[in-house]
Motif scaffolding. Structure first.
Motif, PDB file in Angstrom:
ATOM      1  N   ASP A 239       0.808  -1.224   0.000  1.00 56.69           N
ATOM      2  CA  ASP A 239       0.000   0.000   0.000  1.00 56.69           C
ATOM      3  C   ASP A 239       0.846   1.282   0.000  1.00 56.69           C
ATOM      4  N   THR A 240       2.118   1.141  -0.346  1.00 57.04           N
ATOM      5  CA  THR A 240       2.953   2.320  -0.551  1.00 57.04           C
ATOM      6  C   THR A 240       3.025   2.559  -2.061  1.00 57.04           C
TER       7      THR A 240
ATOM      8  N   PRO B 280      -1.788   2.481  -5.050  1.00 59.03           N
ATOM      9  CA  PRO B 280      -1.285   1.409  -4.187  1.00 59.03           C
ATOM     10  C   PRO B 280      -1.754   0.032  -4.665  1.00 59.03           C
TER      11      PRO B 280
END
Lengths: 153, 153, 153, 153, 153, 153
Positions: free
Chosen positions: A24-25, B26
């Motif tokens: 999720d970066t 993401p």
């Protein structure tokens, strides 16, 4: 612990590999994180594409560092990425004897890093940044700068 | 345009490939986007790891669809990802003659999709969802369900 | 259509890219398929890792061929893989003027493929198979064979 | 150290994983390096695509070997690649009980490697090279050779 | 061994990384295997594309688990994949202090996992499943659900 | 051909995708090539890991450009890489209406690129370089700069 001069052949038993899975970066941040980790002294940082649960294309961040650097690099990972956990394990690194030689080309000096075995040079890598600067200054292909050095070493 | 029954061998000239490069969406969202695109009728959706500028690990989203579906799928890409642009080009798809056969196993029925050439079956793929359900119901390895079918077809 | 001698600079408008997504063909078979496709005349064949639905790590097979070869290569794809469909689209290929030169090294002759622009050699690639044979015969690193040639060309 | 017959179930505590990051070794050489490492006794060698600093697509070479083989494999890595350092760490390998069985097909004999658990065969892998030879000799799809064996085991 | 409440900052020294190279398990099965491993308690499971000998595109399965879970996960790997061997090594995991907070949005409640350092929240991740459900229920882009939460935390 | 102001929604039919397979250009050079191609006006350049014949891990370079830029970009590819051939095909690009908005943060101004549909802003991307400069100047995590903007837009 015995200290080695950095250029002699030696086996380093004080290294760690540090790993983080990131789903999720955004990729955009990860170029930045890499720069920060190198600035803070990581020996190497690299990304591997991985597939995580729920059909998520993701990235495995791996870095190599000395045990003494771990705390500082951990802080960067916690501050700059979305991860809540960081895993690591020790590894051993064998490093060849190496020396830097200055090669005189028609465009100026270029450093060449040489690897030695039993006192003999068995490989030679021109310094990328030196080559890049010459390629840009003289508007010649980078490939031609490397070719010229290979002719000379 | 002549309409083909879906199972006969034919060449489809009405397909598009649609592509988007994603370096700031993401991974977590991308599993969701894939589901939405399939629900809206995409023939296939898949991700490829790519490396973009400024050291960004990123993802190439590709999807295959009929030209008539493009507008609807474009809306999903614009709504659910961070991209501002969508590229596409036509392609041709050759599809084998295919038929579905029901295979009777000791655990129950399983559909098998068969590919035919000159009227002869040259390949057979058990339906994954049928196999998965049996594996879960009878608590046997999925591999064993497939092996059983390969013995029967 | 005008025929070009293969070595002169030209733009080829008769090429196709052919693609197949594979999520149920084992990797073991794919090495074999690649060999078969090259033998049958594909100009290039390569695999890209992709992520498909339902968390499946999969492989995208791509091949480049002349339009006239398509039917034969299609038969191989249908026979040797699990796919039921094959997609393709035309592309244009620009090819540099090229010539082969024989370089005399201390270990014997090695072919070097040269790329020319405006009559001038701007790149040179030693023939891998020639280098490999010499490396194996004389028990020297492949890297040293290439280095020697770079010194000579 | 107690020696195990190779085919019995056992846990091997004498293995190493060896890793090298390569951003200046051309891909062409890496196929060669893989062959050399297998010839010298590596248990496995594989490449992973990685992204390194300065936007470099690169390759992570990993190999698995017994500790006793490390010195010889290290020499190959130093001689054949551009790396100046090699990292490694110990790992443990659990190996199933295995046996080889000869399966009689209509085209001749094929070895099948079987994995056993509690004395029972739970998996069977046809020997790729045997299957490949038959496929080539009889000009049949490799897939059909495997299908035939799956019917028989 | 001292037991930590799961949410406090701690360093876990009881973890293993487990690895398997797969070149003859179809991708279709691997989505299933991932689900089974998570159900059985693996902390994480992910796939990396690798290149193995004989031109085989293949997959590296990696999983993270507590040492106590290893035997159960090993059984799944042996039953569900084609591998005959499983390798593993210990690693250490640093885990941030974390807490879950309920955020009230206009569409309902969403859990947000927060990471703390020195008692201060330094990161916040909305729970994917909560966001997905709202996106589907209200037919809004998942991206908009995340944006709303980022505005509120 | 009608000319569109760059920021209005439009469909661009004058674009090309250009592709080169590279198995003998070192990764080190490819970071440089990417920069040169962007400087010369490529709309996008990205690398995909591929597997080529003879067990070679390799790289697929892809670039997107306007047809008018092709000749100049072709010259760079021929000069800076080892390839002897370049393939390309036309594609269509749909581009959303977009506008740039200046957001006032506590650290200074940051540009945000917005995507519009039917006159409504449906997505907003902070300008990476603006965020990076603020993160470096104020020694704060890049992530915090983005979070602040998401709160404001």
């Amino acid at each position: 612990m015995k200290k080695h001069p950095p250029d002699e052949q030696h086996t380093d038993t004080e290294m760690l590999k540090v790993e983080v899975n990131l789903d999720d970066t955004p990729g955009e941040w990860l170029g930045y994180v890499m720069d920060k980790l190198f600035e803070a002294g990581a020996n190497d940082v690299y990304y591997t594409p991985i597939y995580m649960k729920k059909n998520r294309p993701a990235v495995l961040l791996q870095l190599l560092c000395n045990k003494k650097q771990f705390d500082q690099l951990k802080e960067i990972l916690l501050a700059e990425t979305t991860t809540l956990g960081i895993r690591y394990y020790p590894l051993t690194v064998f490093r060849m004897e190496r020396q830097t030689r200055i090669v005189q080309t028609k465009w100026g000096e270029i450093s060449v890093k040489e690897g030695l075995q039993n006192g003999e040079v068995i490989k030679a890598s021109p310094e990328y940044e030196d080559c890049r600067k010459i390629a840009e200054k003289y508007q010649i292909p980078l490939k031609d700068v490397y070719s010229e050095i290979w002719r000379l070493v």
